[in-house]
Design an enzyme around this catalytic site. Structure first.
Site, short mmCIF file in Angstrom:
data_model
loop_
_atom_site.label_atom_id
_atom_site.label_comp_id
_atom_site.label_asym_id
_atom_site.label_seq_id
_atom_site.Cartn_x
_atom_site.Cartn_y
_atom_site.Cartn_z
N ASP A 46 0.77 -1.22 -0.04
CA ASP A 46 0.13 0.13 -0.02
C ASP A 46 0.73 1.27 0.05
OD1 ASP A 46 -2.32 1.73 0.31
OD2 ASP A 46 -3.38 -0.14 1.06
N HIS A 93 -2.80 3.13 -4.91
CA HIS A 93 -2.08 2.67 -3.44
C HIS A 93 -0.82 2.26 -3.67
CE1 HIS A 93 -5.63 3.25 -0.67
NE2 HIS A 93 -6.60 2.68 -1.68
N GLU A 107 -9.80 2.79 -5.32
CA GLU A 107 -9.24 4.04 -4.97
C GLU A 107 -8.00 4.51 -6.08
OE1 GLU A 107 -10.77 4.48 -0.74
OE2 GLU A 107 -8.75 3.72 -0.87
C1 TNX Z 1 -10.97 2.13 1.73
S1 TNX Z 1 -11.38 -0.91 0.98
C2 TNX Z 1 -9.93 1.54 1.17
C3 TNX Z 1 -8.70 1.03 2.24
C4 TNX Z 1 -8.89 1.98 3.43
C5 TNX Z 1 -10.26 1.80 3.85
C6 TNX Z 1 -10.40 2.23 5.32
C7 TNX Z 1 -10.64 -0.44 -0.10
C8 TNX Z 1 -10.77 -1.33 -1.26
N1 TNX Z 1 -9.65 0.98 0.21
O1 TNX Z 1 -7.56 1.57 1.42
O2 TNX Z 1 -7.92 1.66 4.41
O3 TNX Z 1 -11.22 2.51 3.01
O4 TNX Z 1 -11.69 1.96 5.64
#
Ligand code: TNX
Length: 545
Positions: free
Chosen positions: A196, A267, A330
């Site tokens: 990450d 990420h 994301e």
């Molecule tokens: C979203 S869930 C993210 C994570 C974060 C999380 C915190 C997801 C696929 N991505 O990177 O840690 O929210 O709740």
């Protein structure tokens, strides 16, 4: 007089044993209590032959420490023994189903496959006093198994828990302990989030800087996001390939598959810090020290695809799991929008826009994984711009992504934030230790059903199961992870195992106090049902991890 006392003691231990019988989590499909009990003693043996022998070795490992008995493995059963039997006639219960019968003077566990025997053994451990879960005997103990007949099998094949050692690194010892607790709950998939923005945690021999540089950061966001406060302590760590092989083998012996996740194309900041040429020319890059969605992402050059496939080559050597998770969540498109080179790639490849470029990226991985005999899993953003043909979707932004994927004939794992994100508060945010936000109380977590009503029975077959997420931005220590995980993960194990019509929160609540004693015996932290230990978990950062 002493006879009378004996009778009372026997009656009390029967009553306690009966209560224990009713407190198995996840709740078995059928449990019939009968009269009587089986006393396991220093003379008890494990009886097994053929392929049951392998589980007998595991059973020794789980029965010897707590009892202090020898538990020799033999082939001819006698009264007072634990008998493990492969019985092909039980194939109607599936490979993970089992029968446990303790009405005939011995404990007989039978199943059509080894996994089923293992789950029968987990139920046996929960029929015994919690001290069975300790690492050594704590004195004489009455190891009475109440007379019961259990017939049991899981509702779903994917019963998962997710760990995030990127935001805060977790020592290998903790991961092994967590696997032990998963096994007790008959959970069978450990989703291991290994890369990450804030840390790259898996050794890759071809690219040593991923861990030399990418596994370390100078400081970390402290407190709530709104405070924008940082500590000044370096943080980091990574698992060597040997550590990971050990984790995989340890999990396998407990019928748990480790599903690794390598995040792309977002990420990615820790990887960019190590190899800036993978980015969009927006460096210099530093391993992330703040939470949230970060704009710097991988570029979509062929050479970057090649780099990541080289990484995956090493990943596949370590993890035999048929499923490989490539993240996909994301990924802000700002850099690709601003980059002339990314725009050129979009044109060259005949794509419409940045969403299609992300989809193209994931398609490359899907094709490559299929060629290597594996299946791609990704978060629900992989639906945007077109889903790759072999992809399995983890639906986290609610259930819509999972529903769309299942309707399109793809397998899905239901992981919606509102129910399965255990980084949400589990009580009043005023008294609970800091969490990311949201609120998912135990009752709410328990109430989740992974099959959305809008799916037809045929579409519902694509729902492989569910899992609990332990995103760890706000969990500096392992005690903190456990506090957030339990007892919500106990609830999730029941969602994943027990038939829908047998789920009953009131009944679950009645079984929990006995079950929490099991967590005590394993030294697992949890939120007490009355919330009275909440403030002791607002532990200072970095302590005791
Ligand atoms: C979203 S869930 C993210 C994570 C974060 C999380 C915190 C997801 C696929 N991505 O990177 O840690 O929210 O709740």
């Amino acid at each position: 007089m002493s006879n009378f006392r004996g009778l009372i003691v026997a009656a009390i231990s029967m009553i306690t044993a009966m209560a224990t019988a009713q407190s198995i989590i996840p709740r078995p499909v059928t449990l019939k209590a009968a009269k009587g009990s089986v006393a396991l003693t220093a003379r008890s043996r494990i009886c097994a032959s053929g392929s049951a022998r392998r589980v007998a070795e595991i059973a020794r490992g789980q029965l010897v420490p707590g009892t202090g008995f020898e538990w020799p493995i033999v082939t001819r059963p006698a009264d007072g023994d634990v008998v493990l039997k492969i019985d092909r006639g039980l194939s109607r219960l599936g490979p993970e189903g089992y029968r446990l019968n303790s009405t005939g003077g011995r404990v007989e566990i039978s199943a059509s496959a080894e996994a089923g025997l293992f789950y029968g053994l987990q139920s046996l451990r929960q029929l015994l006093p919690p001290a069975i879960l300790r690492r050594a005997a704590i004195g004489t103990q009455d190891w009475t198994v109440p007379a019961v007949e259990i017939e049991d099998q899981p509702r779903f094949g994917w019963r998962g828990a997710h760990l995030d050692p990127c935001r805060h690194f977790r020592p290998k010892e903790f991961v092994l302990k967590f696997i032990d607790v998963m096994a007790l709950h008959k959970l069978n998939k450990l989703h291991f989030h290994l890369t990450d923005d804030q840390g790259w945690r898996i050794e890759i021999k071809k690219y040593p800087k991923l861990t030399e540089v990418g596994a370390w950061r100078d400081r970390t966001m402290a407190g709530a996001y709104s405070e924008q406060r940082f500590d000044s302590e370096p943080h980091g760590g990574f698992y060597t390939q040997e550590d990971l092989r050990e984790i995989v083998a340890y999990a396998k012996a407990r019928f748990i598959e480790v599903v690794p996740e390598i995040e792309m194309p977002g990420h990615a900041l820790a990887a960019l810090a190590a190899y800036p040429e993978l980015g969009n020319g927006t460096g210099p890059y530093k391993v992330g020290d703040r939470w949230g969605v970060i704009k710097q992402v991988f570029n979509a050059e062929d050479s970057t695809i090649q780099f990541l496939q080289n990484v995956l080559t090493e990943v596949l050597e370590i993890f035999p799991s048929p499923f490989i998770h490539v993240g996909g969540d994301e990924c802000p498109k700002d850099e690709w929008k601003a980059s002339a080179r990314a725009q050129e790639l979009i044109k060259e490849r005949g794509l419409k826009n940045e969403d299609e470029l992300q989809s193209w990226f994931i398609h490359q991985m899907d094709k490559w994984l299929a060629q290597h005999g594996r299946r791609l899993v990704g978060w629900d953003e992989i639906l945007e711009g077109g889903l790759a043909p072999g992809a399995t979707v983890m639906s986290w932004r609610g259930e819509a992504g999972g529903i769309a994927a299942a309707k399109a004939g793809h397998d899905v794992i239901m992981t919606p934030g509102n129910w399965t994100y255990f980084d949400h508060y589990q009580g009043d945010p005023v008294t609970e230790p800091l969490a990311i936000g949201g609120r998912t109380d135990l009752a709410e977590a328990y109430g989740y059903d992974p099959v959305p009503p809008s799916l037809t029975p045929e579409e519902a077959k694509h729902v492989l199961g569910t899992q609990g997420q332990l995103w760890s931005e706000y969990f500096p220590t392992t005690r903190y992870v456990e506090y957030m995980a339990f007892p919500r993960l106990c609830a999730l194990s029941e969602i994943a195992w027990t038939p829908r019509d047998q789920k009953d929160f009131k009944d679950f609540e009645k079984r929990l106090p006995e079950h929490l004693k099991r967590l005590d015996a394993m030294d697992v932290n949890y939120r007490k049902l009355d919330g009275s230990n909440a403030r002791y978990n607002g532990v200072p950062r970095k302590q005791g991890s």
